[in-house]
Scaffold this active site. Structure first.
Site, PDB file in Angstrom:
ATOM      1  N   THR A  47       0.837  -1.273  -0.002  1.00  0.00           N
ATOM      2  CA  THR A  47      -0.095   0.032   0.030  1.00  0.00           C
ATOM      3  C   THR A  47       0.830   1.171   0.124  1.00  0.00           C
ATOM      4  O   THR A  47       0.330   2.141  -0.518  1.00  0.00           O
ATOM      5  CB  THR A  47      -0.979   0.007   1.293  1.00  0.00           C
ATOM      6  OG1 THR A  47      -1.738  -1.357   1.342  1.00  0.00           O
ATOM      7  CG2 THR A  47      -1.709   1.007   1.205  1.00  0.00           C
ATOM      8  N   TYR A 135       3.953 -12.925   4.679  1.00  0.00           N
ATOM      9  CA  TYR A 135       2.907 -12.387   3.882  1.00  0.00           C
ATOM     10  C   TYR A 135       2.370 -13.299   2.684  1.00  0.00           C
ATOM     11  O   TYR A 135       3.363 -13.211   1.663  1.00  0.00           O
ATOM     12  CB  TYR A 135       3.634 -11.155   3.409  1.00  0.00           C
ATOM     13  CG  TYR A 135       2.351 -10.141   2.927  1.00  0.00           C
ATOM     14  CD1 TYR A 135       0.962 -10.396   2.789  1.00  0.00           C
ATOM     15  CD2 TYR A 135       2.748  -8.842   2.079  1.00  0.00           C
ATOM     16  CE1 TYR A 135       0.156  -9.632   2.115  1.00  0.00           C
ATOM     17  CE2 TYR A 135       1.970  -8.148   1.356  1.00  0.00           C
ATOM     18  CZ  TYR A 135       0.630  -8.517   1.478  1.00  0.00           C
ATOM     19  OH  TYR A 135      -0.312  -7.605   0.753  1.00  0.00           O
ATOM     20  N   LYS A 164       0.387 -12.879   7.607  1.00  0.00           N
ATOM     21  CA  LYS A 164      -0.597 -11.915   7.149  1.00  0.00           C
ATOM     22  C   LYS A 164      -1.084 -12.744   5.894  1.00  0.00           C
ATOM     23  O   LYS A 164      -0.524 -12.919   4.750  1.00  0.00           O
ATOM     24  CB  LYS A 164      -0.055 -10.654   6.516  1.00  0.00           C
ATOM     25  CG  LYS A 164      -1.028  -9.649   6.009  1.00  0.00           C
ATOM     26  CD  LYS A 164      -0.420  -8.675   5.116  1.00  0.00           C
ATOM     27  CE  LYS A 164      -1.489  -7.583   4.670  1.00  0.00           C
ATOM     28  NZ  LYS A 164      -0.839  -6.485   4.070  1.00  0.00           N
ATOM     29  N   ILE A 206      -4.084  -6.793   9.228  1.00  0.00           N
ATOM     30  CA  ILE A 206      -3.098  -5.377   8.695  1.00  0.00           C
ATOM     31  C   ILE A 206      -4.076  -4.958   7.549  1.00  0.00           C
ATOM     32  O   ILE A 206      -4.273  -5.854   6.622  1.00  0.00           O
ATOM     33  CB  ILE A 206      -2.067  -6.008   8.264  1.00  0.00           C
ATOM     34  CG1 ILE A 206      -1.024  -6.486   9.379  1.00  0.00           C
ATOM     35  CG2 ILE A 206      -1.083  -4.778   7.213  1.00  0.00           C
ATOM     36  CD1 ILE A 206       0.277  -7.165   8.884  1.00  0.00           C
TER      37      ILE A 206
END
Length: 293
Positions: A47, A135, A164, A206
């Protein structure tokens, strides 16, 4: 790692109109999410448009967030890639003094086998001076890190503390939660299924939308963790339209349109991303007005 239970937010990198990093806006966004009640900060993730930041700009982003945070909340730093040796070298040489853990994405583009993914994270675990959050985001990496691989890594390396999980697959998330070692955290990487994952035993999220509406989203997660189903669901359905909106034209174009409405930053992104369309901005602006009314 109780400090990573609840809502973390994957912070954007705000830009000025000339596409330089907007330090003032980033400082204000950190204040906005902390005041909104989130539990920890995630720096230089997807992001943040980290793929299009220079090394100097990345350091500026880290320094700005560390200063704005002023040791109030834990920080997770994105340190990942598809060149294992480069990631290992970065972990060995980076200044991680103000970082509580690192978030490391499963290798993208190369499309490794599950054994390749395991060996990649084995090398990272052996090199990292900080705890590691894996992740998994198949929509970006073109390969899915399967629950068996995550659990194998969690069992083999004490410093791999969480994943995540952003496959958008609630069944896969439930298999992780069911079979992971005690105290290993399964964190949602998908805002829309955060609450179902929490109800199934997940540790939180998250989030992207959580930085736009931190008060509402973090409270939803806390209610979910407390087993207050009716109250949590009420907030989820209230926020839900905005989750669709912010990803409609890609991330972080959507969430930056929210920040534009909140007067926290411009909606500017760097190519190859483009700014949200006026039609999408109008939907997000209207939603924001209704949420805050």
């Amino acid at each position: 790692m109780k400090k990573f239970i609840g809502t973390g937010v994957a912070l954007v990198t705000p830009f000025n109109a000339d596409h330089s990093v907007d330090v003032t806006a980033l400082t204000n966004i950190v204040a906005h999410v902390i005041e909104g009640g989130i539990e920890y900060l995630v720096v230089l993730g997807t992001t943040a448009e980290s793929a299009v930041l220079t090394a100097t700009e990345k350091q500026l982003v880290v320094d700005t967030i560390v200063k704005a945070n002023n040791k109030r909340l834990p920080i997770i730093l994105g340190v990942g890639g598809n060149n294992t040796e480069a990631v290992v070298n970065e972990l060995k040489t980076a200044n991680l003094e103000h970082v509580d853990a690192v978030l490391s994405v499963s290798p993208f583009y190369n499309k490794p086998t599950q054994e390749g993914i395991y060996q990649h994270f084995k090398a990272i675990a052996e090199a990292s001076p900080k705890p590691i959050v894996l992740y998994n985001v198949p929509g970006r990496t073109a390969s899915n890190m399967l629950p068996e691989t995550v659990i194998r890594l969690a069992n083999d390396f004490e410093n791999i503390i969480a994943v995540k999980e952003a496959a958008g697959d609630i069944v896969q998330a439930m298999r992780l939660i069911q079979n992971a070692p005690k105290d290993f955290l399964v964190i949602s990487g998908d805002d829309m299924i955060t609450l179902p994952m929490v109800f199934a035993g997940g540790a939180g999220v998250i989030s992207v939308i959580g930085q736009g509406y931190p008060k509402e989203f973090s409270e939803m997660v806390r209610l979910g963790l407390a087993g207050k189903v009716t109250e949590a669901n009420k907030l989820h359905y209230k926020i839900m339209p905005s989750i669709d909106y912010i990803f409609e034209e890609g991330n972080p174009a959507g969430i930056k349109a929210v920040f534009e409405k909140l007067e926290l930053s411009t909606a500017t992104v760097r190519l190859p991303l483009v700014e949200a369309s006026q039609a999408l901005k109008e939907k997000l602006h209207t939603f924001t007005d209704q949420l805050n009314s």
